[in-house]
Design an enzyme around this catalytic site. Structure first.
Site, PDB file in Angstrom:
ATOM      1  N   ARG A 161       0.840  -1.218   0.000  1.00  0.00           N
ATOM      2  CA  ARG A 161       0.000   0.000   0.000  1.00  0.00           C
ATOM      3  C   ARG A 161       0.872   1.263   0.000  1.00  0.00           C
ATOM      4  NH1 ARG A 161      -2.419  -3.977  -0.748  1.00  0.00           N
ATOM      5  NH2 ARG A 161      -4.334  -4.688   0.283  1.00  0.00           N
ATOM      6  N   SER A 237     -10.519   0.335   3.848  1.00  0.00           N
ATOM      7  CA  SER A 237      -9.699   0.077   5.037  1.00  0.00           C
ATOM      8  C   SER A 237      -9.084   1.387   5.510  1.00  0.00           C
ATOM      9  CB  SER A 237      -8.560  -0.886   4.706  1.00  0.00           C
ATOM     10  OG  SER A 237      -9.082  -2.056   4.157  1.00  0.00           O
ATOM     11  N   GLU A 333      -4.095   4.299   6.502  1.00  0.00           N
ATOM     12  CA  GLU A 333      -3.883   4.116   5.056  1.00  0.00           C
ATOM     13  C   GLU A 333      -4.471   5.296   4.279  1.00  0.00           C
ATOM     14  OE1 GLU A 333      -4.703   0.142   3.309  1.00  0.00           O
ATOM     15  OE2 GLU A 333      -5.952   1.218   1.870  1.00  0.00           O
TER      16      GLU A 333
END
Ligand code: FAD
Ligand code: NAP
Length: 337
Positions: A161, A237, A333
């Site tokens: 990520r 998320s 994130e």
């Protein structure tokens, strides 16, 4: 191109946060973007694709630029099929278009919201696949010099990520076009090992899965687990799954012998953040106008009128609770503004 003032961003972020942009415009071509370059030297700015990985905690005192630059093409090169798309393309529609054109390799990434241009930012990944596996190159506009630079895959510094565009080059380049090397029917192999994909295929009695079957399975699983941002505001998320060292892992697993984990490398162990949040008793909890989703603890949701500040405060409560309980520091994130 029209630059508007004090525009609500509610419809431009999937959390549905009602903040205002001091200045706002949409771009439809590289020419329009180049016209804007002098403006970018005068004030803070942010590019938005689908707004599905951002949290606005306050009004944006600068220029918000919504990317509508679209176009895509396909080239056949030996065994590889090179597909390229301009960054304002919708990611999921791009994936479906590759499948319709018998170019395979992106099917596990079906139904991820957002734009093609934002996909490399965090090396989007799901169901055992990430774009670093198929991305060949990225063409990006240097916002300082106005020149176009080609980044080959290795130069993108893709990680879990992560990419160079989310780190050292943040806000320095506008991603214009992304190219992928995909496979044809003869050299493509399905990746059905992850999660419930195989189970869905078995339930449908599919023995030899085609790429479209994998895509359909992923879509079905995602629809059953994840809240639709059109109905319940969210940004997917909110935290990354923490990756801890072997030493830290030994201590963690001794105290939490039933914890799920995945070995990333000899010294890297990935612990599902959703499990940590659930074990801390936070899954499904509501905090005022926002909360932790009842089916997926990694997803924070806006029940209607939450402010970005409230959601950020909730995320801080989660970070602190998980650190106190497990000694693991969760990293956000989502891009917070
Ligand atoms: P935005 O939110 O618009 O932008 C994200 C960041 O990228 C911002 O900092 C923005 O300034 C920057 N940016 C956008 N476009 C450009 C550009 N052209 N050039 C330079 N910078 C740019 N992510 C995954 O990895 N896997 C998943 O499975 C996944 N599932 C999700 C499910 C749901 C329900 C939701 C809501 C989100 C999910 N996400 C997932 C997160 C998100 O969809 C991805 O990160 C997606 O790539 C974001 O695209 P976007 O266009 O909406 O980005
Ligand atoms: P899940 O399948 O319940 O799995 C929980 C976590 O365990 C995942 O986050 C995943 O990490 C990890 N995991 C599971 N099986 C694994 C395997 N075989 N090998 C390595 N790691 C494994 O997760 P979910 O919430 O339903 O999501 C499914 C997929 O969609 C995941 O890949 C997830 O990342 C992705 N997703 C991402 C977002 C986002 O916003 N980033 C939102 C929704 C879904 P990984 O995350 O590394 O895969």
């Amino acid at each position: 191109m029209i630059i508007e003032e004090y525009v609500s961003l509610r419809n431009y972020n999937t959390f549905g946060i009602d903040v205002k942009a001091k200045f706002f415009c949409e771009i439809h071509s590289l020419v329009e973007l180049r016209e804007l370059l002098p403006e970018l030297k005068k004030q803070p700015y942010i590019f938005i694709g689908g707004g599905s990985n951002v949290l606005f905690t306050k009004d944006f005192e600068g220029l918000v630029i919504v990317n509508k630059i679209i176009g895509k093409k396909i080239d056949f090169k030996g065994d590889d099929i090179i597909v390229s798309g301009l960054s304002g393309e919708n990611w999921h529609e791009f994936v479906l278009w590759t499948l319709e054109n018998k170019a395979f390799g992106l099917e596990n990434l079906s139904l991820i919201p957002g734009s093609l241009g934002a996909a490399p930012m965090q090396n989007i990944g799901a169901y055992g696949s990430e774009i670093k596996q198929t991305c060949v190159s990225i063409s990006a506009l240097d916002l300082e010099s106005g020149e176009i630079k080609i980044f080959m895959n290795e130069e993108c510094e893709f990680g879990y990520r992560e990419s160079v565009f989310k780190r050292s080059l943040k806000n320095k380049y506008f991603i214009l076009e992304v190219s992928f090397a995909l496979q044809n029917r003869d050299n493509w192999k399905p990746n059905a090992n992850y999660g419930d994909i195989q189970k869905v295929l078995d339930d449908k009695k599919i023995v030899i899965a085609r790429a479209i079957d994998i895509s359909d399975a992923v879509i079905e699983i995602r629809r059953s687990k994840l809240p639709d941002p059109k109905i319940l505001g969210n940004s997917g998320s909110f935290f990354k799954n923490p990756v801890i060292s072997f030493v830290q892992f030994e201590r963690f697993i001794e105290c939490n012998p039933s914890a799920p984990y995945y070995i990333v490398s000899e010294d890297e162990y990935k612990i599902p953040a959703g499990w940590l949040i659930e074990m801390a008793g936070l899954k499904g909890k509501r905090y005022g106008n926002c909360g932790v989703h009842e089916k997926q603890a990694l997803v924070l949701v806006n029940y209607g009128n939450a402010s970005g500040k409230e959601i950020f405060e909730l995320s801080t409560v989660i970070v602190e609770t998980i650190f106190e309980r497990f000694g693991i520091l969760l990293e956000r994130e989502v891009n917070v503004y």
